[in-house]
Design an enzyme around this catalytic site. Structure first.
Site, PDB file in Angstrom:
ATOM      1  N   LYS A   1      41.864  37.478  51.807  1.00  0.00           N
ATOM      2  CA  LYS A   1      42.044  38.354  50.645  1.00  0.00           C
ATOM      3  C   LYS A   1      42.020  37.551  49.344  1.00  0.00           C
ATOM      4  CE  LYS A   1      46.997  38.631  49.943  1.00  0.00           C
ATOM      5  NZ  LYS A   1      47.651  39.106  48.769  1.00  0.00           N
TER       6      LYS A   1
ATOM      7  N   LYS B   1      53.600  31.052  54.801  1.00  0.00           N
ATOM      8  CA  LYS B   1      54.025  30.168  53.710  1.00  0.00           C
ATOM      9  C   LYS B   1      54.809  28.978  54.249  1.00  0.00           C
ATOM     10  CE  LYS B   1      53.816  33.364  49.836  1.00  0.00           C
ATOM     11  NZ  LYS B   1      54.441  33.893  48.625  1.00  0.00           N
TER      12      LYS B   1
ATOM     13  N   LYS C   1      46.205  34.941  44.347  1.00  0.00           N
ATOM     14  CA  LYS C   1      46.534  34.092  43.195  1.00  0.00           C
ATOM     15  C   LYS C   1      46.523  32.627  43.593  1.00  0.00           C
ATOM     16  CE  LYS C   1      49.933  37.310  41.404  1.00  0.00           C
ATOM     17  NZ  LYS C   1      51.206  37.417  42.122  1.00  0.00           N
TER      18      LYS C   1
HETATM   19  P1  ATP Z   1      49.759  35.327  46.537  1.00  0.00           P
HETATM   20  O1  ATP Z   1      48.525  34.538  46.361  1.00  0.00           O
HETATM   21  O2  ATP Z   1      51.009  34.615  46.054  1.00  0.00           O
HETATM   22  O3  ATP Z   1      49.894  35.978  47.890  1.00  0.00           O
HETATM   23  P2  ATP Z   1      48.835  37.831  45.505  1.00  0.00           P
HETATM   24  O4  ATP Z   1      47.637  37.674  44.690  1.00  0.00           O
HETATM   25  O5  ATP Z   1      48.716  38.344  46.901  1.00  0.00           O
HETATM   26  O6  ATP Z   1      49.678  36.510  45.475  1.00  0.00           O
HETATM   27  P3  ATP Z   1      51.185  39.413  44.965  1.00  0.00           P
HETATM   28  O7  ATP Z   1      52.122  39.110  43.860  1.00  0.00           O
HETATM   29  O8  ATP Z   1      51.612  39.029  46.344  1.00  0.00           O
HETATM   30  O9  ATP Z   1      49.764  38.782  44.668  1.00  0.00           O
HETATM   31  O10 ATP Z   1      50.801  40.930  44.972  1.00  0.00           O
HETATM   32  C1  ATP Z   1      50.929  41.825  43.899  1.00  0.00           C
HETATM   33  C2  ATP Z   1      50.348  43.181  44.267  1.00  0.00           C
HETATM   34  O11 ATP Z   1      48.936  43.103  44.373  1.00  0.00           O
HETATM   35  C3  ATP Z   1      50.834  43.695  45.607  1.00  0.00           C
HETATM   36  O12 ATP Z   1      50.950  45.098  45.541  1.00  0.00           O
HETATM   37  C4  ATP Z   1      49.722  43.277  46.546  1.00  0.00           C
HETATM   38  O13 ATP Z   1      49.708  44.014  47.731  1.00  0.00           O
HETATM   39  C5  ATP Z   1      48.507  43.508  45.661  1.00  0.00           C
HETATM   40  N1  ATP Z   1      47.408  42.621  46.055  1.00  0.00           N
HETATM   41  C6  ATP Z   1      47.429  41.279  46.085  1.00  0.00           C
HETATM   42  N2  ATP Z   1      46.238  40.796  46.477  1.00  0.00           N
HETATM   43  C7  ATP Z   1      45.452  41.856  46.704  1.00  0.00           C
HETATM   44  C8  ATP Z   1      44.102  42.013  47.138  1.00  0.00           C
HETATM   45  N3  ATP Z   1      43.334  40.979  47.394  1.00  0.00           N
HETATM   46  N4  ATP Z   1      43.608  43.261  47.242  1.00  0.00           N
HETATM   47  C9  ATP Z   1      44.361  44.320  46.972  1.00  0.00           C
HETATM   48  N5  ATP Z   1      45.644  44.254  46.562  1.00  0.00           N
HETATM   49  C10 ATP Z   1      46.190  43.043  46.431  1.00  0.00           C
END
Ligand code: ATP
Ligand code: LTN
Length: 343
Positions: free
Chosen positions: A212, A128, A215
């Site tokens: 992955k 980040k 968001k």
């Molecule tokens: P960012 O884009 O800000 O990294 P994010 O989509 O990764 O956001 P988080 O708020 O960081 O979302 O994660 C929320 C939960 O969802 C955490 O438990 C994280 O490990 C899980 N998670 C996020 N993305 C994935 C994914 N692609 N597959 C499985 N689990 C996920």
């Protein structure tokens, strides 16, 4: 001796009826199928087995710039998605991090026991900060893992269900807790463990299947609240290779990701899925997956709309979560303050 000092101090190892589970999710960006399959769905499935708390981590969200109204809205949206996905407010504490001030208070203390070198090694920070530039990245972004450690340690948490991207933060939580336990006594903090499932731990982007689903990358993401045709279109356009045979083959990341989602949504075994699509093409798999995704999301979207139509009720639900959980947080904070010599 005063009565206060005569009372036996509360310890982190007091007997618990069920394992304590805590997890957090940021109210930033639209929730996607990765969040659902990797996190929320499992939380719902395990809500009876454990003593569960799920926190909407708005203090973590402001480690990067946020629009105030959008953040407030995203917090409610997330709460509504949790309840719509099946988290039961009578069994699980769903609450907003900033509603329980002990999170920020313990985080400060933990900051003072966390070497900068440990934080500098965190890959999430490195990623980040590389995007923002360290000149502009906030101190909060750097100290993010200490706040996450506070979230977890406040509730004497045993298990932290997260995707594998968060493992490093849990390791850091344990390191800080051990460091303070060594200094102040082993009963100060419970050492939490990550709870990571092997399937569904990492759903990949549809546009770039080596990254992955996230968001922060809406093109590759299947949003939980998106209209049906938008998600269908994204699946039909998902990046795959030029092969034909439909097999769980990790060297073909696009196809593997589609199959893994299909497996998690259908609950079928891999061999069964390979048989179902034997002799069929990628288009057939994509169509079938789109139907599964839509079927899964339809009832969630319906309940979500009902919850959003009654904002006072939603507000009462999240306040109830905070009221229930706050005394626990307060007790831990007090224990730590006393140990450290504060107050
Ligand atoms: P960012 O884009 O800000 O990294 P994010 O989509 O990764 O956001 P988080 O708020 O960081 O979302 O994660 C929320 C939960 O969802 C955490 O438990 C994280 O490990 C899980 N998670 C996020 N993305 C994935 C994914 N692609 N597959 C499985 N689990 C996920
Ligand atoms: N950093 C996590 C969100 C998070 C969390 C937590 C997860 C904040 N506090 C405590 C588990 C326990 C993330 O980005 N997924």
């Amino acid at each position: 001796m005063s009565t206060a000092t005569m009372t036996a101090p509360a310890t982190a190892t007091a007997t618990k009826a069920k394992p304590r589970v805590f997890s957090g999710i940021q109210p930033s960006g639209a929730l996607h199928l990765g969040n659902y399959l990797g996190a929320i769905k499992r939380w719902v499935a395990e809500q009876d087995q454990n003593d569960n708390s799920f926190c909407i981590v708005d203090l973590h969200a402001i480690t990067v710039p946020q629009d105030a109204a959008a953040l407030h809205e995203a917090t409610r949206e997330l709460a509504a998605v949790f309840f719509a996905s099946g988290l039961d407010p009578d069994r699980v504490s769903v609450f907003v991090q900033s509603h329980v001030s002990a999170h920020a208070e313990l985080a400060w203390i933990l900051n003072c026991f966390t070497p900068m070198g440990w934080l500098e090694r965190m890959t999430q920070f490195k990623d980040k900060a590389a995007r923002e530039g360290t000149e502009r990245a906030s101190t909060g972004l750097f100290a993010y893992p200490a706040l996450m450690a506070a979230d977890i340690l406040l509730y004497d948490t045993d298990l932290v269900p997260v995707g594998d991207d968060q493992k490093q933060h849990i390791e850091l939580t344990r390191d800080v807790a051990e460091r303070m336990n060594t200094r102040y006594g082993k009963d100060l903090f419970v050492l939490p463990r990550p709870h990571i499932s092997t399937t569904g731990a990492r759903i990949m982007s549809l546009a770039e299947p080596t990254r992955k689903m996230s968001k922060s990358e809406p093109e590759g993401s299947l949003e939980l609240l998106a209209p049906t045709d938008v998600n269908r279109r994204k699946i039909m356009r998902a990046v795959t290779d030029s092969g034909r045979e439909i097999r769980f083959d990790e060297s073909r990341p696009g196809l593997f990701n589609l199959l893994e989602m299909y497996q998690l949504l259908s609950g079928q075994a891999r061999e069964e899925i390979e048989q179902e699509f034997a002799g069929k093409g990628y288009g057939d798999l994509k169509k079938a997956l789109a139907e599964r995704v839509i079927e899964t999301l339809r009832p969630i979207q319906e309940r979500y709309n009902e919850l959003r139509a009654n904002p006072d009720h939603l507000e009462a639900l999240i306040r109830r979560g905070a009221d229930r959980i706050a005394p626990r947080a307060q007790a831990t904070l007090k224990r730590v303050q006393t140990a450290v010599g504060l107050g």
